[in-house]
Structure formats: C-alpha cells, structure tokens
Design a protein around this motif. Structure first.
Motif, PDB file in Angstrom:
ATOM      1  N   TYR A 176      36.807  -8.479   6.681  1.00  0.00           N
ATOM      2  CA  TYR A 176      35.124  -8.031   6.684  1.00  0.00           C
ATOM      3  C   TYR A 176      34.773  -6.792   5.911  1.00  0.00           C
ATOM      4  CZ  TYR A 176      30.259  -8.290   8.166  1.00  0.00           C
ATOM      5  OH  TYR A 176      28.617  -8.486   8.436  1.00  0.00           O
ATOM      6  N   PHE A 217      18.378   1.297   4.361  1.00  0.00           N
ATOM      7  CA  PHE A 217      19.034  -0.230   3.957  1.00  0.00           C
ATOM      8  C   PHE A 217      19.530   0.349   5.681  1.00  0.00           C
ATOM      9  CE2 PHE A 217      19.136   0.131  -0.141  1.00  0.00           C
ATOM     10  CZ  PHE A 217      19.567   0.690  -0.942  1.00  0.00           C
ATOM     11  N   ALA A 218      20.075  -1.034   6.176  1.00  0.00           N
ATOM     12  CA  ALA A 218      21.052  -0.545   7.267  1.00  0.00           C
ATOM     13  C   ALA A 218      19.507  -0.262   8.665  1.00  0.00           C
ATOM     14  CB  ALA A 218      21.934   0.028   7.742  1.00  0.00           C
ATOM     15  N   GLN A 219      18.457  -0.703   8.448  1.00  0.00           N
ATOM     16  CA  GLN A 219      17.595  -0.184   9.267  1.00  0.00           C
ATOM     17  C   GLN A 219      17.706  -1.015  10.755  1.00  0.00           C
ATOM     18  OE1 GLN A 219      13.685  -0.354   8.908  1.00  0.00           O
ATOM     19  NE2 GLN A 219      12.925   1.156  10.329  1.00  0.00           N
ATOM     20  N   VAL A 220      18.396  -0.503  12.524  1.00  0.00           N
ATOM     21  CA  VAL A 220      18.925  -1.252  13.357  1.00  0.00           C
ATOM     22  C   VAL A 220      18.137  -0.775  14.238  1.00  0.00           C
ATOM     23  CG1 VAL A 220      21.005  -2.273  14.818  1.00  0.00           C
ATOM     24  CG2 VAL A 220      21.088  -2.127  12.091  1.00  0.00           C
ATOM     25  N   PRO A 221      17.370  -1.082  15.353  1.00  0.00           N
ATOM     26  CA  PRO A 221      16.642  -0.225  16.659  1.00  0.00           C
ATOM     27  C   PRO A 221      18.478  -0.489  17.535  1.00  0.00           C
ATOM     28  CG  PRO A 221      15.342  -2.324  16.145  1.00  0.00           C
ATOM     29  CD  PRO A 221      16.697  -2.602  15.261  1.00  0.00           C
ATOM     30  N   GLU A 222      18.043   0.931  17.986  1.00  0.00           N
ATOM     31  CA  GLU A 222      19.102   1.237  18.658  1.00  0.00           C
ATOM     32  C   GLU A 222      19.843   0.338  19.710  1.00  0.00           C
ATOM     33  OE1 GLU A 222      17.218   4.669  21.623  1.00  0.00           O
ATOM     34  OE2 GLU A 222      16.474   2.982  22.697  1.00  0.00           O
ATOM     35  N   GLN A 224      14.865   6.135  17.581  1.00  0.00           N
ATOM     36  CA  GLN A 224      15.732   5.123  18.013  1.00  0.00           C
ATOM     37  C   GLN A 224      16.181   4.497  17.159  1.00  0.00           C
ATOM     38  OE1 GLN A 224      11.954   4.513  20.829  1.00  0.00           O
ATOM     39  NE2 GLN A 224      13.475   6.791  22.361  1.00  0.00           N
ATOM     40  N   GLN A 225      15.994   4.641  15.775  1.00  0.00           N
ATOM     41  CA  GLN A 225      16.886   3.304  14.911  1.00  0.00           C
ATOM     42  C   GLN A 225      18.325   4.433  14.749  1.00  0.00           C
ATOM     43  OE1 GLN A 225      14.561   0.846  13.046  1.00  0.00           O
ATOM     44  NE2 GLN A 225      12.498   0.637  14.612  1.00  0.00           N
ATOM     45  N   LEU A 226      18.971   3.231  13.852  1.00  0.00           N
ATOM     46  CA  LEU A 226      19.566   3.696  12.710  1.00  0.00           C
ATOM     47  C   LEU A 226      19.280   3.155  11.450  1.00  0.00           C
ATOM     48  CD1 LEU A 226      23.914   3.295  13.721  1.00  0.00           C
ATOM     49  CD2 LEU A 226      22.543   2.046  11.336  1.00  0.00           C
ATOM     50  N   TYR A 227      19.518   4.507  10.745  1.00  0.00           N
ATOM     51  CA  TYR A 227      19.618   4.084   9.511  1.00  0.00           C
ATOM     52  C   TYR A 227      20.199   4.685   8.395  1.00  0.00           C
ATOM     53  CZ  TYR A 227      16.715   8.052   9.917  1.00  0.00           C
ATOM     54  OH  TYR A 227      15.462   9.256  10.516  1.00  0.00           O
ATOM     55  N   VAL A 228      20.048   3.896   7.067  1.00  0.00           N
ATOM     56  CA  VAL A 228      20.804   4.529   6.139  1.00  0.00           C
ATOM     57  C   VAL A 228      18.781   5.233   4.828  1.00  0.00           C
ATOM     58  CG1 VAL A 228      22.376   5.093   4.142  1.00  0.00           C
ATOM     59  CG2 VAL A 228      23.369   4.008   6.848  1.00  0.00           C
ATOM     60  N   THR A 273      26.772  -3.233  15.302  1.00  0.00           N
ATOM     61  CA  THR A 273      26.583  -2.598  15.711  1.00  0.00           C
ATOM     62  C   THR A 273      26.574  -3.226  16.864  1.00  0.00           C
ATOM     63  OG1 THR A 273      23.760  -2.475  15.537  1.00  0.00           O
ATOM     64  CG2 THR A 273      24.634  -2.065  14.510  1.00  0.00           C
ATOM     65  N   GLU A 294      20.124  -3.161  19.618  1.00  0.00           N
ATOM     66  CA  GLU A 294      20.108  -4.509  19.139  1.00  0.00           C
ATOM     67  C   GLU A 294      22.134  -4.425  18.463  1.00  0.00           C
ATOM     68  OE1 GLU A 294      16.170  -5.828  17.119  1.00  0.00           O
ATOM     69  OE2 GLU A 294      18.088  -5.710  15.649  1.00  0.00           O
ATOM     70  N   THR A 295      22.508  -5.474  18.864  1.00  0.00           N
ATOM     71  CA  THR A 295      23.560  -6.505  18.463  1.00  0.00           C
ATOM     72  C   THR A 295      23.565  -7.468  16.790  1.00  0.00           C
ATOM     73  OG1 THR A 295      24.905  -6.609  20.396  1.00  0.00           O
ATOM     74  CG2 THR A 295      25.730  -7.722  18.299  1.00  0.00           C
ATOM     75  N   VAL A 296      24.296  -6.286  15.617  1.00  0.00           N
ATOM     76  CA  VAL A 296      23.734  -6.625  14.582  1.00  0.00           C
ATOM     77  C   VAL A 296      24.964  -6.662  13.799  1.00  0.00           C
ATOM     78  CG1 VAL A 296      22.730  -6.082  12.176  1.00  0.00           C
ATOM     79  CG2 VAL A 296      21.700  -6.226  14.225  1.00  0.00           C
ATOM     80  N   MET A 340      28.624  -3.321   8.135  1.00  0.00           N
ATOM     81  CA  MET A 340      28.291  -2.757   9.985  1.00  0.00           C
ATOM     82  C   MET A 340      28.084  -3.416  10.417  1.00  0.00           C
ATOM     83  SD  MET A 340      25.023  -0.590  10.212  1.00  0.00           S
ATOM     84  CE  MET A 340      23.768  -2.049   9.996  1.00  0.00           C
ATOM     85  N   MET A 362      24.527   5.194  19.584  1.00  0.00           N
ATOM     86  CA  MET A 362      25.154   3.980  19.522  1.00  0.00           C
ATOM     87  C   MET A 362      26.726   3.682  18.631  1.00  0.00           C
ATOM     88  SD  MET A 362      22.598   2.720  16.964  1.00  0.00           S
ATOM     89  CE  MET A 362      22.784   0.975  16.977  1.00  0.00           C
ATOM     90  N   TYR A 401      26.402  -6.849  10.163  1.00  0.00           N
ATOM     91  CA  TYR A 401      25.082  -6.482   8.215  1.00  0.00           C
ATOM     92  C   TYR A 401      26.290  -6.637   7.385  1.00  0.00           C
ATOM     93  CZ  TYR A 401      22.180  -4.085   5.866  1.00  0.00           C
ATOM     94  OH  TYR A 401      21.471  -3.386   4.951  1.00  0.00           O
TER      95      TYR A 401
END
Lengths: 134, 159
Positions: free
Chosen positions: A118, B117-122, A18-22, A96, B124-126, A94, A72, B128
């Motif tokens: 940006y 990299f870029a670890q973001v909870p589903e 449930q997290q976005l990541y690379v 989100t 969240e508004t971010v 990025m 998402m 980066y």
C-alpha cells in the motif's frame, strides 16, 4: 513564527493545531497575514516559500504528566515535485490513528505483505534492500 | 466593503462565484473541482474563503462518496461545492488576493500559491492514498476510508 504563518493558510478550521496536515505556501510580491487562532501576524516582501507537516500532540500519556501528550499515530509516505513557484506532482500514502498502529503491527506477517504494498515508497525501499542479496 | 462582501459569501453555501468557469471531474476514486477565475473570484468554502481580483485557479479533491457533490460537468459564474471539506486543495492567484477565513485574514499583491494535503483531525482513523497532478486534474487518483469499520473493509491493493 513559520508554523503560525502556515497555520493561517488553512482558513476557518476551528482547531488548526489539533489536525494533522501537510501544507505548502509560496508568495511572490507583498503579503500581510494575521492568524487569529495563533494571534500572530506577518508582513513579507519578495519571495517566500514554506512547507510544513504538522502532527498534533493529542494522545494522553498514561501515568505521566497530565499536561503532556504524545503525537498522534501516523504512518505516511509522501513524494512532492515542485517547480519554480508551483507544485508539479504530489503522491501520498497515509494511515492515522488505529489504522496506523494496525499497519505497523502487520508488517511482519502474511497480511503485512499486502499492507506494505500500500505504501509505494516503503515497498520500493524494501525491494531495493532485497535486491542487494539477489 | 470588499471584506464585508467576502465574509457574506463565506458565511453562505460553499462555492465559488464571479467571473469564473469550473469543471467537476469524475476521476479514479475522486471528484475534482477545478475553478478558474478571470477578473473577480469570490470563494465561500470556510477552508478557502476569500476574494481574488486578477487570475485565480483552485483545484479541490473530494472522495467520490462525498455527499452533495455537484454533478460532473462545466459551470459558469457559480461553481457549487459540497459542505464537506476537501481532502486536498491547491490554489494559485495572480493579482490581489484577500483571505477572510474565520481564523485567518490576509492580503497578497502579486503571486500566491497554496496547497493543503492530508488534513486529518487528531482523533480520526484514516487510510488515504492520493496521486495528484495539479496541471492534469483528470489524472487524480484517490483511495480513502475513514473510521475503523470502513477501513476494515478497505482493499489496500486496489490502486
């Protein structure tokens, strides 16, 4: 299986899916891993390299199947330079969630010009396109 | 025994202990913690809990507004980390590397390189923007905002 292996890289996050990541993982030797969240394990011998960008399905679909979800909202631009076993350079822009939606909606108007700046890779591509006619 | 010790460290305050030296760097929009271990390195941060016997290097990138950030400077034998997870981290280990995070256990004999990299909870508004050169951590540049209110004031062109 590949996704499960890389999810194990992320450690103690309770809801990895449930997290976005690379993520990136390079191994040279003998490796044994077990991911308790995914209940998957692996044993590797030799060289192995993985790159994953994970975008979770977290957005409810109105009027659709109650179990189905959309991915998402994300807008991102990444540049990665790698060596034999290491990462040499990483550049990421990025947005989100609502920020990604606002950015996308502003691409056409005056504020959109700033928003486009940006994201370096996006503005470079746009400049190349404009350069064709100049 | 080793697993038990590492688990104990993992359950305590985040940081890196052992035969280690660490640098906390103030960079452009970020605080970067670079830790090098020679012999034994114990890591307590949940995202990267584990033990390395051999050589290990870890680089963690945090926004410069992160609370409980250690002061810039050099540290020996114990390198503290904030409780907040980093926005990015990169690690290399040569030797025996044991991972004991809550949702993952594993062991590597040889070389292992890992980056997140870029670890973001589903939900969240971010915004980066990160530029990261692992071999030149002082050149790290970060622009980061979280939440609609904070990101509404964000200056997109300041990078």
């Amino acid at each position: 299986m590949t996704t499960g292996l890389l999810l194990s890289v992320l450690g103690a996050c309770q809801n990895l899916g449930q997290q976005l990541y690379v993520a990136h993982d390079t191994k040279l030797g003998i490796d044994a891993s077990y991911n308790t969240a995914m209940t998957s394990g692996s044993i590797d011998l030799g060289y192995d390299r993985r790159f994953v960008t994970w975008v979770p399905r977290s957005v409810e679909i109105d009027g659709g199947d109650t179990d189905a979800k959309e991915a998402m909202s994300v807008i991102a631009c990444s540049r990665l330079q790698v060596g034999a076993v290491s990462i040499l350079y990483y550049d990421e822009s990025m947005a989100t969630g609502r920020a990604a939606k606002l950015f996308a909606s502003q691409l056409k108007d005056e504020q959109g010009k700033i928003a486009k700046d940006y994201f370096e890779c996006f503005s470079k591509r746009l400049n190349e396109k404009q350069g064709v006619g100049q | 025994m080793t697993i038990a010790i590492v688990s104990g460290v993992a359950g305590c305050a985040p940081g890196v202990a052992g035969l280690v030296s660490g640098d906390v760097l103030a960079t452009d929009g970020a605080r970067v913690i670079v830790v090098r271990g020679y012999g034994v390195q114990l890591r307590g941060a949940p995202i990267d809990a584990g033990l390395t016997l051999g050589y290990a290097r870890r680089t963690y990138v945090y926004p410069d507004t992160t609370p409980e950030m250690p002061h810039p400077g050099r540290y020996h034998f114990w390198v503290p980390q904030p409780a907040t997870a980093p926005v990015a981290w990169y690690g290399q280990a040569i030797g025996l590397d044991v991972r004991t995070a809550a949702s993952s256990v594993g062991i590597t004999l040889g070389f292992r390189g890992t980056a997140v990299f870029a670890q973001v909870p589903e939900d969240e508004t971010v915004y980066y923007r990160l530029r990261f050169v692992p071999d030149e951590p002082a050149s790290t540049s970060l622009r980061f905002c979280k939440g609609e209110d904070e990101c509404a004031r964000f200056d997109f062109t300041d990078f």
